[in-house]
Enzyme design. Structure first.
Site, short mmCIF file in Angstrom:
data_model
loop_
_atom_site.label_atom_id
_atom_site.label_comp_id
_atom_site.label_asym_id
_atom_site.label_seq_id
_atom_site.Cartn_x
_atom_site.Cartn_y
_atom_site.Cartn_z
N HIS A 35 1.13 0.39 7.94
CA HIS A 35 1.99 0.11 9.09
C HIS A 35 2.05 1.28 10.08
CE1 HIS A 35 5.12 2.24 6.78
NE2 HIS A 35 5.82 2.33 7.89
N LYS A 88 2.26 1.61 14.79
CA LYS A 88 3.29 2.30 15.57
C LYS A 88 2.80 2.54 17.00
CE LYS A 88 5.54 4.46 11.60
NZ LYS A 88 6.93 4.08 11.52
N GLU A 95 11.14 12.80 6.24
CA GLU A 95 12.15 11.75 6.10
C GLU A 95 13.45 12.36 5.59
OE1 GLU A 95 10.45 7.75 4.73
OE2 GLU A 95 9.42 9.20 3.46
N HIS A 144 -0.96 6.86 5.06
CA HIS A 144 -0.43 7.08 6.41
C HIS A 144 -0.94 8.37 7.06
CE1 HIS A 144 1.97 3.77 5.28
NE2 HIS A 144 2.98 4.41 4.74
C1 BG6 Z 1 6.17 3.66 3.09
C2 BG6 Z 1 6.44 4.54 1.91
O1 BG6 Z 1 4.81 3.27 3.12
O2 BG6 Z 1 6.48 4.36 4.29
C3 BG6 Z 1 7.88 5.01 1.92
O3 BG6 Z 1 6.16 3.84 0.72
C4 BG6 Z 1 8.23 5.64 3.24
O4 BG6 Z 1 8.13 5.91 0.86
C5 BG6 Z 1 7.83 4.74 4.40
O5 BG6 Z 1 9.63 5.87 3.27
C6 BG6 Z 1 8.01 5.44 5.74
O6 BG6 Z 1 7.81 4.53 6.78
P1 BG6 Z 1 8.49 4.74 8.20
O7 BG6 Z 1 7.93 3.67 9.06
O8 BG6 Z 1 9.96 4.63 7.98
O9 BG6 Z 1 8.12 6.14 8.63
#
Ligand code: BG6
Length: 476
Positions: free
Chosen positions: A171, A175, A209, A233
């Protein structure tokens, strides 16, 4: 622009992802007019919920996770929803599902389920004649936990579907700013000539995070930050920033270039890896307490110094870091250019550097730090200021109208555009690079360094840059 009429089947329809992301996202696309009312979303899971039961579950999910202003469109949206109980590993329900699908609509199947069910689902979709040669399947991470399991998943899926039908979601690729990064890089003459080891000192990629592992302890403790975030990611971000210009903005052209970056990654020596684990604070438990494993050696933070062995990047370090329970939610790619070789401004002792900062979240945007004269009479004093390159205001688009990553990616599935999805060989190459690093620290019985909640991670991570005369960008 509305997408073609579709039938989207979501396996795992009562799960967290469906309720938090997929359905609220589809609702927003419906309100925006991109999903037309003759399209259908068919939820599917083991539970005998029935269409009405699922609709009321989704109504609540949209209230909780959807747009603040849902207005009167919810009923119309819920009218596009249906539900069928299927047994992923047995025969029950498949005939019902088949009967619901229409000829002439784009057909897509979203596997929002454990990877162990990918095979059984793919097999049954084919066996029962539900998925054809132009159907699409969408699969979620984790795509394996090492090279061997990823290969096995790819093999299983490819027994039933062609690569052109498989959409592996990361995902982060959905973004807004990640795509803007490509627009800025390849839509301007300014950057590409400077995009190499002659002009770039180093690149930092941070995904910080504030949340902890929460209720996902069981999964997370078996994965850690390397498998959960870096292999997918951060690796994708690294690829987009480092790849050669593809000849076209088209799925295989882009993915070929990304693959070359992954394959050019050097193995990372142990002293270029810092793993951390958050400690208890006055008010909240430690990582180990949270996952219920007092002897856990899993990392909730990792920082790495990575090198890409090719002509463009030789000698340019890429510093990656990601972690939970850090000071702020802050994701950024920073391209730090080299110092000027010579200054003509006498008395100006400060180091001025151009920095291109690509902020993924929050406050999405791209800016370039440039040096200008400080206004006023005090002689030639220089000051560094950010040049906003997002122009959200100039374009009159409010941040709120930017589609969330999931909704954009699902619309791409319906359009049949795989550019922002990972190809099987990319995922395997990423694991091939990751596996030996993990095996290395397991063999060394490496214990992650404790760090305070609300900090920037363990001190050793700061040292990774300090000892080379560099410093991390602030997490704020
Ligand atoms: C997910 C992870 O793929 O991405 C999570 O498994 C993480 O641990 C999340 O918190 C973060 O996504 P975003 O879009 O909130 O940065």
């Amino acid at each position: 622009i509305p997408v073609d009429r579709f039938d989207l089947v979501i396996f795992g329809a009562t799960g967290d992802l469906a309720r938090r992301k997929i359905l609220p996202g589809l609702f927003r696309r419906f309100v925006a007019g991109q999903m037309t009312p003759d399209s259908r979303i068919i939820g599917s899971a083991r539970s005998p919920l029935g269409a009405e039961g699922w609709r009321s579950m989704i109504r609540e999910a949209i209230h909780e996770f959807g747009p603040a202003e849902s207005g009167d469109r919810i009923d119309a949206f819920l009218g596009c929803l249906d539900y069928v109980t299927v047994d992923a590993t047995g025969d029950g329900g498949w005939a019902d599902l088949k009967a619901l699908l229409r000829e002439g609509a784009v057909r897509a199947f979203y596997f929002s389920v454990a990877p162990s069910l990918f095979g059984p689902l793919a097999e049954r979709l084919r066996q029962h004649g539900i998925a054809g040669a132009d159907s699409r399947i969408v699969v979620e991470k984790p795509f394996g936990r090492d090279l061997e399991s990823a290969r096995a998943l790819n093999r299983t899926l490819s027994e039933h579907f062609g690569e052109g039908q498989i959409y592996r979601i990361d995902h982060y690729l959905g973004k807004e700013t990640v795509q803007n990064l490509m627009a800025v890089r390849f839509g301007n003459l300014l950057f590409e000539p400077l995009w190499n080891n002659h002009y770039i000192d180093h690149i930092q990629i941070t995904v910080a995070e504030t949340v902890g592992v929460g209720g996902r302890g069981e999964y997370y403790d078996k994965s850690g930050a390397m498998r959960d975030m870096v292999q997918n990611h951060l690796m994708q971000l690294l690829c987009l920033i480092a790849m050669e210009p593809p000849s076209r903005f088209e799925a295989d052209a882009v993915r070929d270039e990304k693959l070359k970056v992954i394959r050019a990654l050097r193995p990372v020596p142990a002293h270029h890896i810092v793993r951390g684990q958050y400690d208890a604070s006055d008010s909240s438990p430690s990582y180990r307490e949270e996952v219920g494993n007092p002897r856990s050696f899993t990392e909730s933070f990792i920082a790495l110094r990575v090198e890409i062995a090719n002509w463009r990047w030789a000698g340019v370090p890429f510093y990656l870091r990601t972690g939970k329970k850090l000071r702020a939610r802050h994701s950024e790619i920073a391209v730090v250019f080299k110092d000027l070789g010579h200054t003509i401004f006498e008395g100006d002792e400060r180091r001025h550097r151009n920095i291109l900062s690509i902020r993924l979240q929050p406050n999405e945007g791209i800016d370039l730090t440039v040096t200008i004269k400080e206004p006023g009479q005090g002689g030639m004093r220089l000051v560094d200021v950010p040049l906003d390159m997002t122009f959200a205001q100039a374009l009159g688009k409010e941040a709120a109208s930017v589609p969330d990553a999931y909704e954009r990616l699902i619309m791409d599935v319906i359009r049949g555009n795989q550019t922002l999805f990972m190809r099987g060989d990319e995922v395997e190459a990423a694991w091939a690079w990751t596996d030996p690093l993990i095996a290395g620290w397991e063999a060394r019985h490496d214990v992650p360094k404790l760090y305070d909640q609300g900090s920037s991670g363990p001190d050793d991570a700061l040292m990774l840059l300090h000892r080379e005369g560099r410093r991390w960008r602030d997490i704020r």
